[in-house]
Write a protein that holds these residues in place. Structure first.
Motif, PDB file in Angstrom:
ATOM      1  N   LYS A 185       1.382  -1.193  -0.082  1.00 36.01           N
ATOM      2  CA  LYS A 185       0.143  -0.225   0.052  1.00 36.01           C
ATOM      3  C   LYS A 185       0.727   1.238   0.113  1.00 36.01           C
ATOM      4  O   LYS A 185      -0.224   1.723   0.226  1.00 36.01           O
ATOM      5  CB  LYS A 185      -0.933  -0.173   1.266  1.00 36.01           C
ATOM      6  N   ASP A 186       1.934   0.905   0.166  1.00 34.08           N
ATOM      7  CA  ASP A 186       2.829   2.906  -0.399  1.00 34.08           C
ATOM      8  C   ASP A 186       2.963   3.065  -1.059  1.00 34.08           C
ATOM      9  O   ASP A 186       2.966   2.379  -2.626  1.00 34.08           O
ATOM     10  CB  ASP A 186       4.595   1.837   0.309  1.00 34.08           C
ATOM     11  N   LYS A 187       2.720   4.417  -1.028  1.00 40.84           N
ATOM     12  CA  LYS A 187       2.843   5.736  -2.368  1.00 40.84           C
ATOM     13  C   LYS A 187       3.945   5.370  -3.477  1.00 40.84           C
ATOM     14  O   LYS A 187       3.823   5.033  -4.594  1.00 40.84           O
ATOM     15  CB  LYS A 187       2.196   6.522  -2.168  1.00 40.84           C
ATOM     16  N   LEU A 188       4.675   5.393  -2.695  1.00 46.34           N
ATOM     17  CA  LEU A 188       6.072   5.542  -4.183  1.00 46.34           C
ATOM     18  C   LEU A 188       6.146   4.096  -4.357  1.00 46.34           C
ATOM     19  O   LEU A 188       6.435   3.577  -5.313  1.00 46.34           O
ATOM     20  CB  LEU A 188       7.196   5.656  -3.174  1.00 46.34           C
ATOM     21  N   MET A 189       6.204   2.772  -3.324  1.00 47.22           N
ATOM     22  CA  MET A 189       5.911   1.436  -4.319  1.00 47.22           C
ATOM     23  C   MET A 189       4.897   1.149  -5.168  1.00 47.22           C
ATOM     24  O   MET A 189       4.659   0.146  -6.177  1.00 47.22           O
ATOM     25  CB  MET A 189       5.839   0.646  -3.002  1.00 47.22           C
ATOM     26  N   ILE A 190       3.764   1.813  -5.180  1.00 46.00           N
ATOM     27  CA  ILE A 190       2.863   1.667  -6.014  1.00 46.00           C
ATOM     28  C   ILE A 190       3.387   2.007  -7.264  1.00 46.00           C
ATOM     29  O   ILE A 190       3.004   2.184  -8.358  1.00 46.00           O
ATOM     30  CB  ILE A 190       1.239   1.967  -5.055  1.00 46.00           C
ATOM     31  N   ALA A 191       3.904   3.506  -7.287  1.00 43.61           N
ATOM     32  CA  ALA A 191       4.272   3.988  -8.439  1.00 43.61           C
ATOM     33  C   ALA A 191       5.244   3.015  -9.399  1.00 43.61           C
ATOM     34  O   ALA A 191       5.431   3.350 -10.433  1.00 43.61           O
ATOM     35  CB  ALA A 191       4.621   5.193  -7.998  1.00 43.61           C
ATOM     36  N   LEU A 192       6.062   2.763  -8.797  1.00 39.98           N
ATOM     37  CA  LEU A 192       6.988   1.823  -8.782  1.00 39.98           C
ATOM     38  C   LEU A 192       5.954   0.664 -10.148  1.00 39.98           C
ATOM     39  O   LEU A 192       6.480   0.356 -11.044  1.00 39.98           O
ATOM     40  CB  LEU A 192       8.086   1.496  -7.960  1.00 39.98           C
ATOM     41  N   TYR A 193       5.577  -0.266  -8.665  1.00 39.71           N
ATOM     42  CA  TYR A 193       4.453  -0.963  -9.532  1.00 39.71           C
ATOM     43  C   TYR A 193       3.763  -0.763 -11.094  1.00 39.71           C
ATOM     44  O   TYR A 193       4.550  -1.919 -11.968  1.00 39.71           O
ATOM     45  CB  TYR A 193       3.503  -1.494  -8.576  1.00 39.71           C
ATOM     46  N   ILE A 194       3.751   0.575 -10.990  1.00 37.79           N
ATOM     47  CA  ILE A 194       2.860   0.840 -12.306  1.00 37.79           C
ATOM     48  C   ILE A 194       3.842   1.525 -13.358  1.00 37.79           C
ATOM     49  O   ILE A 194       3.792   1.243 -14.367  1.00 37.79           O
ATOM     50  CB  ILE A 194       1.672   2.227 -11.781  1.00 37.79           C
ATOM     51  N   PHE A 195       5.073   1.410 -12.566  1.00 44.34           N
ATOM     52  CA  PHE A 195       5.773   2.454 -13.496  1.00 44.34           C
ATOM     53  C   PHE A 195       6.458   0.861 -14.383  1.00 44.34           C
ATOM     54  O   PHE A 195       6.537   0.424 -15.446  1.00 44.34           O
ATOM     55  CB  PHE A 195       6.803   3.155 -12.965  1.00 44.34           C
ATOM     56  N   VAL A 196       6.569   0.066 -13.111  1.00 48.62           N
ATOM     57  CA  VAL A 196       7.316  -1.533 -14.163  1.00 48.62           C
ATOM     58  C   VAL A 196       6.431  -2.293 -15.183  1.00 48.62           C
ATOM     59  O   VAL A 196       7.068  -2.842 -15.890  1.00 48.62           O
ATOM     60  CB  VAL A 196       7.928  -2.516 -13.280  1.00 48.62           C
ATOM     61  N   ILE A 197       5.388  -2.259 -14.281  1.00 51.42           N
ATOM     62  CA  ILE A 197       4.229  -2.779 -15.353  1.00 51.42           C
ATOM     63  C   ILE A 197       3.783  -2.168 -17.532  1.00 51.42           C
ATOM     64  O   ILE A 197       2.885  -3.236 -17.784  1.00 51.42           O
ATOM     65  CB  ILE A 197       3.029  -2.800 -14.469  1.00 51.42           C
ATOM     66  N   LEU A 198       3.691  -0.849 -16.661  1.00 52.01           N
ATOM     67  CA  LEU A 198       3.808  -0.008 -18.083  1.00 52.01           C
ATOM     68  C   LEU A 198       4.837  -0.690 -18.858  1.00 52.01           C
ATOM     69  O   LEU A 198       4.352  -0.769 -20.757  1.00 52.01           O
ATOM     70  CB  LEU A 198       3.962   1.120 -17.611  1.00 52.01           C
ATOM     71  N   ILE A 199       5.831  -0.254 -18.422  1.00 56.71           N
ATOM     72  CA  ILE A 199       7.089  -0.693 -18.877  1.00 56.71           C
ATOM     73  C   ILE A 199       7.499  -2.318 -19.737  1.00 56.71           C
ATOM     74  O   ILE A 199       7.390  -2.613 -21.089  1.00 56.71           O
ATOM     75  CB  ILE A 199       8.446  -1.064 -18.698  1.00 56.71           C
ATOM     76  N   MET A 200       6.547  -2.865 -19.080  1.00 56.52           N
ATOM     77  CA  MET A 200       6.391  -5.155 -19.444  1.00 56.52           C
ATOM     78  C   MET A 200       5.605  -4.416 -20.450  1.00 56.52           C
ATOM     79  O   MET A 200       5.552  -5.225 -21.362  1.00 56.52           O
ATOM     80  CB  MET A 200       6.172  -5.257 -18.293  1.00 56.52           C
ATOM     81  N   LEU A 201       3.660  -4.108 -20.391  1.00 55.46           N
ATOM     82  CA  LEU A 201       3.057  -3.522 -21.198  1.00 55.46           C
ATOM     83  C   LEU A 201       3.559  -2.802 -22.604  1.00 55.46           C
ATOM     84  O   LEU A 201       3.719  -3.833 -23.555  1.00 55.46           O
ATOM     85  CB  LEU A 201       1.995  -3.135 -20.506  1.00 55.46           C
ATOM     86  N   LEU A 202       4.422  -2.066 -22.449  1.00 60.16           N
ATOM     87  CA  LEU A 202       4.580  -1.332 -24.065  1.00 60.16           C
ATOM     88  C   LEU A 202       5.442  -2.503 -24.467  1.00 60.16           C
ATOM     89  O   LEU A 202       6.061  -2.320 -26.030  1.00 60.16           O
ATOM     90  CB  LEU A 202       5.639  -0.099 -23.319  1.00 60.16           C
TER      91      LEU A 202
END
Length: 211
Positions: A185-202
């Motif tokens: 639930k940590d905000k910075l960790m959530i931002a990193l999760y989203i960033f990594v997922i976006l890179i994988m999707l791209l």
């Protein structure tokens, strides 16, 4: 040369992201353990207060038994006042019950006051711990409000103390699950999760579209 530098850049960026994730997890874990340790120290003070309350209970019990003994003997021997009884027992060591109880109660309030001061500088922020800390604060306020100790007062406070201690023990058993939830639930960790997922999707999309 471009491919080499590109792959090298990807490796560096990936390493930076990984190190940020690991560092953040360790920081959350360290902060959480500090909170548990802080509350554990407060629980120890709860034990000190319980110990002195046990002493007060013992004094009240002995005092009650002694009063009953004196009362019966006064009736049997016709003493009209306690002073007559005391005069008839000059060799007995008489200790003032009220003075002893006041000394014990003052010691309890001294510990309770220092504990309340520690609440002001507490580093506890985890939701469940703050709820437990609120119950502890109510308990301390009850201790500080005692005018004269009695069996019923001691019983009520001992029940509160046992409940707080029990709830903290149960809390510690599920602390690993709570730590995982804090990381997720940590905000910075959530931002990193989203960033990594976006890179994988791209990456997947670029592969499928042959970019």
């Amino acid at each position: 040369m471009f491919n080499i530098l590109f792959n090298l850049s990807l490796g560096i960026i990936g390493g930076i992201i990984s190190s940020i994730i690991v560092s953040r997890i360790f920081m959350i874990q360290g902060n959480y353990h500090e909170q548990i340790n802080s509350f554990n120290l407060l629980i120890r003070k709860l034990g000190y207060i319980d110990g002195i309350f046990w002493g007060i209970r013992a004094v009240l019990e002995v005092s009650y038994d002694t009063d009953e003994k004196i009362k019966n003997e006064m009736i049997q021997k016709g003493y009209k006042t306690k002073n007559e009884y005391y005069a008839a027992h000059p060799d007995d060591d008489w200790i003032s019950k009220d003075n002893l109880l006041n000394d014990l109660l003052n010691e309890i309030k001294k510990i309770a006051k220092s504990t309340k001061d520690e609440f002001l500088f507490s580093n506890i922020t985890e939701t469940n711990l703050t709820i437990l800390l609120s119950k502890y604060r109510d308990y301390i306020n009850s201790v500080l409000s005692i005018k004269k100790p009695s069996f019923s007062t001691i019983h009520d406070l001992e029940s509160q103390s046992k409940l707080i201690t029990h709830e903290f023990e149960m809390y510690q058993k599920k602390s690993n699950k709570i730590l995982i939830q804090m990381v997720l639930k940590d905000k910075l960790m959530i931002a990193l999760y989203i960033f990594v997922i976006l890179i994988m999707l791209l990456t997947i999309i670029s592969y499928l579209l042959n970019w």
